[in-house]
Design an enzyme around this catalytic site. Structure first.
Site, PDB file in Angstrom:
ATOM      1  N   GLU D 217       0.620  -1.481   0.071  1.00 15.03           N
ATOM      2  CA  GLU D 217       0.059  -0.081   0.085  1.00 15.03           C
ATOM      3  C   GLU D 217       0.866   1.325   0.112  1.00 15.03           C
ATOM      4  OE1 GLU D 217      -3.606   0.744   2.353  1.00 15.03           O
ATOM      5  OE2 GLU D 217      -3.223  -1.297   2.901  1.00 15.03           O
ATOM      6  N   LEU D 218       0.333   2.315  -0.821  1.00 17.04           N
ATOM      7  CA  LEU D 218       1.059   3.572  -0.671  1.00 17.04           C
ATOM      8  C   LEU D 218       1.392   4.061   0.526  1.00 17.04           C
ATOM      9  CD1 LEU D 218       1.941   5.992  -2.427  1.00 17.04           C
ATOM     10  CD2 LEU D 218      -0.356   6.970  -2.150  1.00 17.04           C
ATOM     11  N   ASP D 219       2.528   4.719   0.757  1.00 18.86           N
ATOM     12  CA  ASP D 219       2.793   5.217   2.005  1.00 18.86           C
ATOM     13  C   ASP D 219       2.861   4.374   3.400  1.00 18.86           C
ATOM     14  OD1 ASP D 219       3.764   7.439   0.864  1.00 18.86           O
ATOM     15  OD2 ASP D 219       1.923   8.808   1.089  1.00 18.86           O
ATOM     16  N   GLU D 220       2.362   2.967   3.035  1.00 20.95           N
ATOM     17  CA  GLU D 220       2.438   1.949   4.454  1.00 20.95           C
ATOM     18  C   GLU D 220       3.822   1.481   4.152  1.00 20.95           C
ATOM     19  OE1 GLU D 220      -0.139   1.449   6.391  1.00 20.95           O
ATOM     20  OE2 GLU D 220      -1.145   2.989   5.632  1.00 20.95           O
TER      21      GLU D 220
END
Lengths: 275, 275, 275, 275
Positions: D217-220
């Site tokens: 996931e983005l920015d995870e």
């Protein structure tokens, strides 16, 4: 003497205000000013040396300011507050100690708890404690009881010192911009139950706290102060809660000092803090 | 347009200044002001929206201010600087990068090093480098060479970006309040040689850095910015030096931004920083 | 079970110690270790899951460690402390609150003050207060009184919570490495009277605090914890004292937690803090 | 020699490992260890003095560890990295400077940009730059180009130094736990476009940055390092972006140092950082 002004911005405001001060031979000790250009709003906090009382000053200021200006002169130096708590002691005890030693900048009128766990510490400091249980009466009844006690004490501010019940929109509306809350904050934010558990599982490296005025939404509203404390993988979820409490205590103390010192202006969903 | 004013304090200063702004229909965007009551000194930084040039404004301001006032209007947006270095690259490289990308707020005229180790990195950024050795000429000769190069470049500020030679009182005097230095700081302070070794042996838990204007005494002078970074027993003296470099780089960058943005006033042995 | 070990370093120490743990089927939950290579010293803090008591473990450990090793097993979970104060309440109140709510990690046996100003707050928390005046008796008599009270209480640690009298070398020697002090710290350091006034006049941008064990020299000794808080030109000397108190309270609280949790080792003039 | 071990926990692991070190007469300089009790996982970083090579050590360690253990011995001291960028220079320039002066702990093989704005600064440091445009080819083609360049360089890590394109799950999967990203972080978090505008409108008092490994996931993904910088109402949204860049640069630098120094272990969605 402290003067705080909030109004529409226009050319010449600082000139007009400070000319008025000069006319009265008030020397300006400190002047904090902020203009929100996009919103066309003007904020000022003045600290002046004034050797005589001037009951007409409030009207004189309104006369030179745009319509709708809010002016407070020499706000009562000691604010009155009511504190709401649940079970956790850390923020309350800090407030009680400063209250007892006269360094809070406010006088605690009473403490209201939905549990009576913190009654003893209040009693030790001679501060009245009211028990407003949520289990032997409905939430509406409890909130009505709290509201009634608050109104009897007529406080300037209501401090939620780890009060773990969600107050109704009506309650928040009744005491709008007068309720100050403290809550933990994380990077990233964790929605839902047990945020410290989530923070632990995500391995965050910082735990934060945010003090803010309460608006309609839970944990939303204009931010007054924030701070963080570093953590690492060696911290259990319980350890994270413990350092979270330390930073909550410190951030709430700082926010209260700023508010009680008339340094915080609120508009839209934000604050201007003139330090 | 930015206006900075430093003068004796008197009643009505803010009024007079802002009335002048209002007369010219200049809207005040931000106004930072400070009064040193004990010293009777007044400091102001104004940012105003002005749509036309006004060459007479400087004199108009002097006319309404106490004798001896210092006024700078619309200070040249890009300052000129000369950077002095020895062997360590960290502060210089940060300055060169910001200079290259146009975010320094100043233009690096040249770099002078008592070693030529950092010539290559300057060359890569097309910044002139001058070698002023202290081994093949006397200290007086080296300083005269440095002074001469500086005077040819006529900089607003001289930045000591880890320049490890002590400049003579005469040199400091010639460029008074224009020399900015960065040095490590400790709690407690360690006097004498090899402070990082002393800090290590004492087991300090913080390493700091201080950016300051240079006065006659070594590592003394008005402080512009300070910051610290935590360390622990696992840090060797070399590790402490490494994090010391990180905090030096950050503090010098912040101090330069404040100075180049005309936010720093100097008086006595201290600064007022209007952020 | 917590085990702390301090001894000369030699090859195989970790192996020998952990083999002993394995032999007893103790699972190591956390192991913090540090070697000072230059000094040839070894430090270890072990937290192990042990399901049965083992009174012989201490000797078993000594048997596998170099001569002169110091071993503490399962240090008494609740330390005993005596607190010395003068007039300022901030550190004492924080200690009393944590003591009352059972989160200090130590039990406050009593408080001794050279003034009796803080007697009331102690009484409110049912903590014995002893008045050891320095004006109606000699310094030697006062110190003898303090020493006598301390010995009756047999504390693990003596906490100087803003005790503003200088204790004699003999006193410090009697309670060596058991006295914890908190004091303000500045960058740069200011020697002599009224350091906050000096800090104000120098325009410092940070105020710090240092918690340390007391050695023979005033405000010297192994550092346990340090922290800073930013200040600026708008702070009066009194404001600096106020934020200084906030950071002193926080740093002392952190240092006490580390010490009471058996995380702090002392040697030479420094500490190893295994967090 | 540095040894890092990650495996299931069991009684006697530290004993077995350190006995092996002792057998070879390796003196343990520093030993960092962590056990995740709930997950039954063991992590260790050892720094030992070893005077001779020992090619059999890897197998000897596997022999005494639980099945599935991951062991890295003397990881190549200089890692290889590929850096992906878009238009912002701050993180890239910091990496290039450290790379040039040999203090990065890794060698930059090349830089890939979806714009060619940063080509010149790479050229100045003799670092190859590849342009992988997203406008003259499809996103799939651009990603295939990037992937191909990366594979030719066979880096240990891929650093997203403000790479503003979302990489596909397949890409992230191909380079799992080898991609390091830096992004701004806020309290509270702001979802959607223009987070700095949202932060400004909410009046946040802190701007943060998080360096993390990229997961699907983005920015995870597992967090390596985080830090914040204070802001106030005087900051425009643009000012907040500027200080955001400062803290991003500092946090990415710290995270890279930790990773390149073999101090970061990844499991589940979190990290253990043995400092």
């Amino acid at each position: 003497m402290i003067i705080v002004i909030q109004c529409r911005d226009q050319v010449g405001l600082v000139a007009a205000i400070s000319a008025l001060m000069a006319k009265h031979q008030y020397n300006i000790i400190s002047l904090g000013e902020h203009v929100d250009v996009a919103e066309n709003l003007f904020f000022m906090r003045l600290e002046v040396e004034a050797h005589v009382e001037n009951p007409g000053l409030h009207q004189e200021l309104l006369n030179i300011l745009p319509a709708g200006a809010v002016v407070k002169i020499n706000p009562q130096p000691e604010k009155k507050i009511v504190v709401l708590v649940t079970k956790e002691y850390h923020c309350l005890a800090d407030i009680l100690v400063r209250n007892y030693f006269g360094t809070l900048g406010a006088a605690v009128q009473c403490v209201i708890g939905n549990y009576n766990i913190l009654e003893d510490v209040c009693r030790r400091f001679d501060v009245p404690f009211h028990h407003a249980p949520y289990d032997t009466q409905t939430k509406e009844q409890a909130e009505a009881q709290i509201s009634s006690i608050i109104k009897q004490n007529n406080p300037d501010y209501i401090v939620l010192a780890k009060f773990m019940r969600i107050l109704s929109p009506q309650f928040n509306h009744d005491f709008a911009t007068r309720i100050i809350n403290i809550h933990h904050s994380f990077l990233p934010a964790f929605v839902g139950a047990n945020p410290y558990r989530q923070a632990f599982e995500r391995g965050v490296k910082l735990i934060g706290a945010t003090a803010h005025f309460v608006s309609d939404e839970l944990d939303e509203g204009p931010i007054i102060a924030q701070q963080i404390i570093p953590v690492n993988h060696g911290f259990t979820a319980a350890d994270m809660m413990n350092v979270g409490r330390e930073v909550e205590t410190a951030v709430l103390a700082k926010a209260l000092k700023l508010v009680f010192d008339d340094r915080v202006f609120v508009y839209n969903n934000k604050t201007v803090v003139i330090e």
